[in-house]
Design a protein around this motif. Sequence first.
Motif, PDB file in Angstrom:
ATOM      1  N   HIS A   8      -1.970  11.359   2.945  1.00 16.64           N
ATOM      2  CA  HIS A   8      -1.781  12.554   3.773  1.00 16.64           C
ATOM      3  C   HIS A   8      -2.025  13.834   2.965  1.00 16.64           C
ATOM      4  CE1 HIS A   8      -0.147  15.249   6.791  1.00 16.64           C
ATOM      5  NE2 HIS A   8       0.653  15.755   5.873  1.00 16.64           N
ATOM      6  N   ALA A   9      -1.502  13.876   1.735  1.00 16.41           N
ATOM      7  CA  ALA A   9      -1.657  15.070   0.913  1.00 16.41           C
ATOM      8  C   ALA A   9      -3.125  15.342   0.601  1.00 16.41           C
ATOM      9  CB  ALA A   9      -0.852  14.934  -0.382  1.00 16.41           C
ATOM     10  N   LEU A  10      -3.872  14.304   0.297  1.00 20.80           N
ATOM     11  CA  LEU A  10      -5.294  14.495  -0.003  1.00 20.80           C
ATOM     12  C   LEU A  10      -6.041  15.011   1.224  1.00 20.80           C
ATOM     13  CD1 LEU A  10      -6.095  11.335  -2.180  1.00 20.80           C
ATOM     14  CD2 LEU A  10      -5.665  13.687  -2.942  1.00 20.80           C
ATOM     15  N   GLU A  11      -5.688  14.513   2.389  1.00 19.00           N
ATOM     16  CA  GLU A  11      -6.364  14.967   3.606  1.00 19.00           C
ATOM     17  C   GLU A  11      -6.067  16.422   3.924  1.00 19.00           C
ATOM     18  OE1 GLU A  11      -5.241  12.097   6.639  1.00 19.00           O
ATOM     19  OE2 GLU A  11      -7.296  11.302   6.565  1.00 19.00           O
ATOM     20  N   THR A  12      -4.887  16.884   3.574  1.00 24.25           N
ATOM     21  CA  THR A  12      -4.478  18.234   3.963  1.00 24.25           C
ATOM     22  C   THR A  12      -4.588  19.267   2.848  1.00 24.25           C
ATOM     23  OG1 THR A  12      -2.171  17.685   3.456  1.00 24.25           O
ATOM     24  CG2 THR A  12      -2.909  17.377   5.727  1.00 24.25           C
ATOM     25  N   ARG A  13      -4.727  18.814   1.577  1.00 27.18           N
ATOM     26  CA  ARG A  13      -4.666  19.752   0.459  1.00 27.18           C
ATOM     27  C   ARG A  13      -5.898  19.720  -0.454  1.00 27.18           C
ATOM     28  NH1 ARG A  13       0.902  21.039  -0.543  1.00 27.18           N
ATOM     29  NH2 ARG A  13       0.326  21.719  -2.637  1.00 27.18           N
ATOM     30  N   PHE A  14      -6.669  18.651  -0.417  1.00 25.16           N
ATOM     31  CA  PHE A  14      -7.712  18.442  -1.417  1.00 25.16           C
ATOM     32  C   PHE A  14      -9.068  18.890  -0.883  1.00 25.16           C
ATOM     33  CE2 PHE A  14      -9.965  15.057  -4.226  1.00 25.16           C
ATOM     34  CZ  PHE A  14     -10.350  16.052  -5.106  1.00 25.16           C
ATOM     35  N   ALA A  15      -9.588  19.958  -1.456  1.00 20.22           N
ATOM     36  CA  ALA A  15     -10.830  20.542  -0.960  1.00 20.22           C
ATOM     37  C   ALA A  15     -12.030  19.616  -1.138  1.00 20.22           C
ATOM     38  CB  ALA A  15     -11.090  21.875  -1.667  1.00 20.22           C
ATOM     39  N   TYR A  16     -12.072  18.878  -2.250  1.00 20.86           N
ATOM     40  CA  TYR A  16     -13.259  18.079  -2.564  1.00 20.86           C
ATOM     41  C   TYR A  16     -13.100  16.610  -2.183  1.00 20.86           C
ATOM     42  CZ  TYR A  16     -14.902  22.137  -5.179  1.00 20.86           C
ATOM     43  OH  TYR A  16     -15.332  23.383  -5.529  1.00 20.86           O
ATOM     44  N   LEU A  17     -12.267  16.339  -1.199  1.00 21.34           N
ATOM     45  CA  LEU A  17     -11.990  14.967  -0.798  1.00 21.34           C
ATOM     46  C   LEU A  17     -13.265  14.220  -0.403  1.00 21.34           C
ATOM     47  CD1 LEU A  17      -9.801  12.826  -0.217  1.00 21.34           C
ATOM     48  CD2 LEU A  17      -9.654  13.759   2.106  1.00 21.34           C
ATOM     49  N   HIS A  18     -14.186  14.913   0.268  1.00 18.54           N
ATOM     50  CA  HIS A  18     -15.398  14.268   0.769  1.00 18.54           C
ATOM     51  C   HIS A  18     -16.649  14.698   0.020  1.00 18.54           C
ATOM     52  CE1 HIS A  18     -12.715  14.323   4.502  1.00 18.54           C
ATOM     53  NE2 HIS A  18     -12.785  13.052   4.129  1.00 18.54           N
ATOM     54  N   LEU A  19     -16.471  15.316  -1.133  1.00 18.43           N
ATOM     55  CA  LEU A  19     -17.628  15.833  -1.876  1.00 18.43           C
ATOM     56  C   LEU A  19     -18.581  14.712  -2.276  1.00 18.43           C
ATOM     57  CD1 LEU A  19     -19.120  18.119  -3.341  1.00 18.43           C
ATOM     58  CD2 LEU A  19     -17.572  17.770  -5.285  1.00 18.43           C
ATOM     59  N   ARG A  20     -18.053  13.615  -2.800  1.00 24.28           N
ATOM     60  CA  ARG A  20     -18.892  12.522  -3.305  1.00 24.28           C
ATOM     61  C   ARG A  20     -19.078  11.383  -2.296  1.00 24.28           C
ATOM     62  NH1 ARG A  20     -19.228  12.766  -8.941  1.00 24.28           N
ATOM     63  NH2 ARG A  20     -19.489  14.967  -9.459  1.00 24.28           N
ATOM     64  N   ASN A  21     -18.565  11.555  -1.089  1.00 23.30           N
ATOM     65  CA  ASN A  21     -18.676  10.511  -0.068  1.00 23.30           C
ATOM     66  C   ASN A  21     -18.133   9.161  -0.566  1.00 23.30           C
ATOM     67  OD1 ASN A  21     -19.911  12.153   1.944  1.00 23.30           O
ATOM     68  ND2 ASN A  21     -21.862  11.974   0.853  1.00 23.30           N
ATOM     69  N   THR A  22     -17.059   9.224  -1.333  1.00 22.62           N
ATOM     70  CA  THR A  22     -16.444   7.994  -1.836  1.00 22.62           C
ATOM     71  C   THR A  22     -15.536   7.383  -0.764  1.00 22.62           C
ATOM     72  OG1 THR A  22     -14.601   9.244  -2.768  1.00 22.62           O
ATOM     73  CG2 THR A  22     -16.471   8.818  -4.206  1.00 22.62           C
ATOM     74  N   ASP A  23     -15.440   6.085  -0.790  1.00 29.38           N
ATOM     75  CA  ASP A  23     -14.559   5.393   0.161  1.00 29.38           C
ATOM     76  C   ASP A  23     -13.152   5.376  -0.423  1.00 29.38           C
ATOM     77  OD1 ASP A  23     -13.427   3.914   2.150  1.00 29.38           O
ATOM     78  OD2 ASP A  23     -14.865   2.253   2.049  1.00 29.38           O
ATOM     79  N   TRP A  24     -12.542   6.551  -0.481  1.00 27.93           N
ATOM     80  CA  TRP A  24     -11.249   6.690  -1.141  1.00 27.93           C
ATOM     81  C   TRP A  24     -10.135   5.990  -0.357  1.00 27.93           C
ATOM     82  CZ3 TRP A  24      -7.452   9.355   1.531  1.00 27.93           C
ATOM     83  CH2 TRP A  24      -7.894  10.104   2.622  1.00 27.93           C
ATOM     84  N   SER A  25     -10.262   5.951   0.987  1.00 29.05           N
ATOM     85  CA  SER A  25      -9.246   5.259   1.789  1.00 29.05           C
ATOM     86  C   SER A  25      -9.213   3.783   1.431  1.00 29.05           C
ATOM     87  CB  SER A  25      -9.540   5.426   3.283  1.00 29.05           C
ATOM     88  OG  SER A  25      -9.371   6.772   3.681  1.00 29.05           O
ATOM     89  N   ARG A  26     -10.383   3.215   1.247  1.00 35.04           N
ATOM     90  CA  ARG A  26     -10.442   1.807   0.850  1.00 35.04           C
ATOM     91  C   ARG A  26      -9.839   1.635  -0.549  1.00 35.04           C
ATOM     92  NH1 ARG A  26     -15.935  -1.920   0.358  1.00 35.04           N
ATOM     93  NH2 ARG A  26     -14.896  -3.805  -0.446  1.00 35.04           N
ATOM     94  N   GLY A  27     -10.110   2.613  -1.425  1.00 36.70           N
ATOM     95  CA  GLY A  27      -9.524   2.554  -2.757  1.00 36.70           C
ATOM     96  C   GLY A  27      -8.013   2.526  -2.710  1.00 36.70           C
ATOM     97  N   LEU A  28      -7.421   3.338  -1.840  1.00 34.11           N
ATOM     98  CA  LEU A  28      -5.969   3.336  -1.692  1.00 34.11           C
ATOM     99  C   LEU A  28      -5.479   1.991  -1.149  1.00 34.11           C
ATOM    100  CD1 LEU A  28      -5.128   6.897  -0.294  1.00 34.11           C
ATOM    101  CD2 LEU A  28      -4.387   5.917  -2.454  1.00 34.11           C
ATOM    102  N   GLU A  29      -6.200   1.442  -0.197  1.00 34.76           N
ATOM    103  CA  GLU A  29      -5.788   0.156   0.374  1.00 34.76           C
ATOM    104  C   GLU A  29      -5.859  -0.951  -0.676  1.00 34.76           C
ATOM    105  OE1 GLU A  29      -4.382  -0.376   3.310  1.00 34.76           O
ATOM    106  OE2 GLU A  29      -4.484   1.812   3.555  1.00 34.76           O
ATOM    107  N   GLU A  30      -6.860  -0.882  -1.552  1.00 36.44           N
ATOM    108  CA  GLU A  30      -6.967  -1.890  -2.610  1.00 36.44           C
ATOM    109  C   GLU A  30      -5.805  -1.775  -3.592  1.00 36.44           C
ATOM    110  OE1 GLU A  30     -10.823  -1.268  -4.245  1.00 36.44           O
ATOM    111  OE2 GLU A  30     -11.849  -2.411  -2.662  1.00 36.44           O
TER     112      GLU A  30
END
Length: 608
Positions: free
Chosen positions: A168-190
Amino acid sequence: MTRCRRAPVMWMIVAAITLCTSAAKAQPADRGEEDRRASPFEALRWDGLGPVVMVGGIWYRPVSIDGVPVAAVLAFCEQRWPGLSRKRFGEDLVEAMNLMDAPIGETVVLELTPLDGGEQLRIEGVGVTGANRRAIWETSRPANDAPRDHPATISREQAVKDLEELHHALETRFAYLHLRNTDWSRGLEEIKAGLPEVVSVRELAEKVRALMAVFGDGHASVVSPHDVRPRRFPPVLFVSEGDEIVAVKPDRAGLIDERFPYVVAIDGVPIAAWIAAAAESIPAGSEQLVRERTARALRDVELLRARLGIAADDAVRLTLEERRGAGERRRADVTLEMTGRRPTYGAWPDSTSRMLPGNVGYLRIPRMDDGLIPELHARMAEFRETRGLVVDVRGNGGGSRGLLVALAGYLTGPGEGPWVGSVAQYLRAADFEQDHLEARSMYRASDPRWGAAERAAIEACAASFKPEWQEPPGRGWSEWHYLVLGQTGVAEEYFYDRPVVILSDAACFSATDIFLGALQGRPRITLMGQASGGGSARAQAFKLGHSRLEVRCASMASFRPDGRLYDGRGVDVDIAVEPGLRDSIRGGGDRVLDAALAQIEAAAEGSK
C-alpha cells in the motif's frame, strides 16, 4: 558559561552557518582511532523535537557545535548515511564534522537551550572525549538499539501484514514504482510465499532491500537495527577506474602497491564475483552510479564473505595486477590485516577554493550546503577579474539547492533573463504537505511569488516540456513544479562573463545532479569529466508496523527541462575526461582539472 538572549531558530541557524564558513578554523591534532570516536555529550536521547544531550550533568537541547548548527549536522548525517543519522550523530560525530569540513578538536563551544525554556547558553571548553562516546554507545547497545518495538523475529502472519502495508505504501508514496515496469507485486508475493512460521527481521530486511533495489531509485534504502554491520574492514579504498578496481591506501598517500594497481581477486575469488555480491543491495540506477557505489561497497568484506560463502578471517588477500603494453600482465598477492576502522572516501579531490595559475578561479563545492553560500560570495568577489572559472563539484553527494541559486545569479547575463532549471511533480500522500517541494526551491506555475519574467520562463518551458516517462494518471500526482534560476539581486552579485568549466564525476548525486543539469547548456558553461550518478527524489521514510523496517523511497519524479529523467541517467558531460590512474591519491595529479585549464586557455585565446 555565558548567557545570550534567545534568537529565532532560523536566524540562529543562518548566523551559525555564516560564522562557520567565514571564520578560519584550526585543524585538530591527529587523533588515534579510539580518540576519534568521541563526543562532547555525556548522554544522548531523542524526543519528538530531536536530540536532547547531557552536558555537566544537565539535559539540554543542542543548538550548535563550534558554530555549526546541530540541524545542519543532522541533515548532513542523513544525507551521508540515510536512515542512520541518529546513530551517526551519537557515535560518529567527529567523523561527521570532519566530512563537513568543520573539524572539531579536543574541546568545543556549545550553544544549548535548557529544557525548561530558559535563555540560550554558550558553554566554552567542553571536552570531546572517548568516554562520552562510549557512554552513548553503551546506552544504544542491543537493549536500546533494538527495543521492544524492534523485535528480532516476528510471526509469519505479522510479516505478511507488513508486506501488505509495504504494498500500500509503495502504491501511494513511491514516485518511481512503475519506472522500470518491474513485476514488483509478484516479487512481494514471492517473499510472502517463502516466509517461515518465525521470520527473522534481518532476513526480511534483506529481501525487502533487494526488492527496492530493482526500481532504480538511488535514494531508496531499507534500514533495521538488526542489520548485520561489519566490524572489521580491509585497510583499502577500492576506487572505480572505468571497468577496473584500483586499490588505494586509506589515507590516499599512495596505491597499495605502486607496481600492481588493479584488483583482480580478493581471497582468491575473482573480483567480478565480489562486485556481483556487492551489487545485490545497490539500487539499479545509472551504470556509473552502480559502478561507483559497488566499488565502495567492497570495503564490507565481512558482509560480502558471508554472501559468497567464504570463511571469516582476520586478514584479506588481494591479488593485484600490473598492466603493460601488448597485453602483458603480471600479478602479485598482498595480504593485509583487517582493522576496526572503516575506510572513508569523503568528497574527492580534497581541495579548497583558490586562485590557480594563469589567473583562473577555482571554486570547490564539496557538498551542497547552504552554509557555504557566504563563502561562495566571497570567492566570487575574489574571482571577479579572472580569465575563467573552474567549479569543482566532484564527489559531491548532494544536499540543498541554495548554492545553485546563488551561483546562477552570477552566470546570468544582461538580457538573458531567468530560466527553468528542473521540473518535477510529487505524489499526494496523505502526510505530504501542500508545499511538499518548497524545500527543493520548486513551486507551481500559479505560485504568487513568481514575477512576470519567471512566469514567462515557466510558460515557455511548459509549452515544450515532454517528460520521457510519465505513468498514466490515477495515483494522485501533483501539478508540475518548477525551479527557476536567474539573477537574485543580492548586493554581492555581478555578471561573470568569462568561460566557466564545471567538473563532474559519478559520485555527484541528488542536488548535485540538479546543479549540473540546470547549468548545462547555458552560455559560457562547459561540463567536463564524467557523467553524474543520477538521482533526484525528495526521499521520504515510513516504518512497517511489526518489523519496524524503515523504508525510504522517492516521493517525486524529477526531470530536466528537456524531459530527461535524472534517475537512471545522470547528467552527461560536454567533454568527457577520465581521471588518471594516480588521480585518486594525494599529489598524484589531476587530469580532469588540467583539461579544464586547457579549455579555459583555449576559450580565452579564441576570444581575442
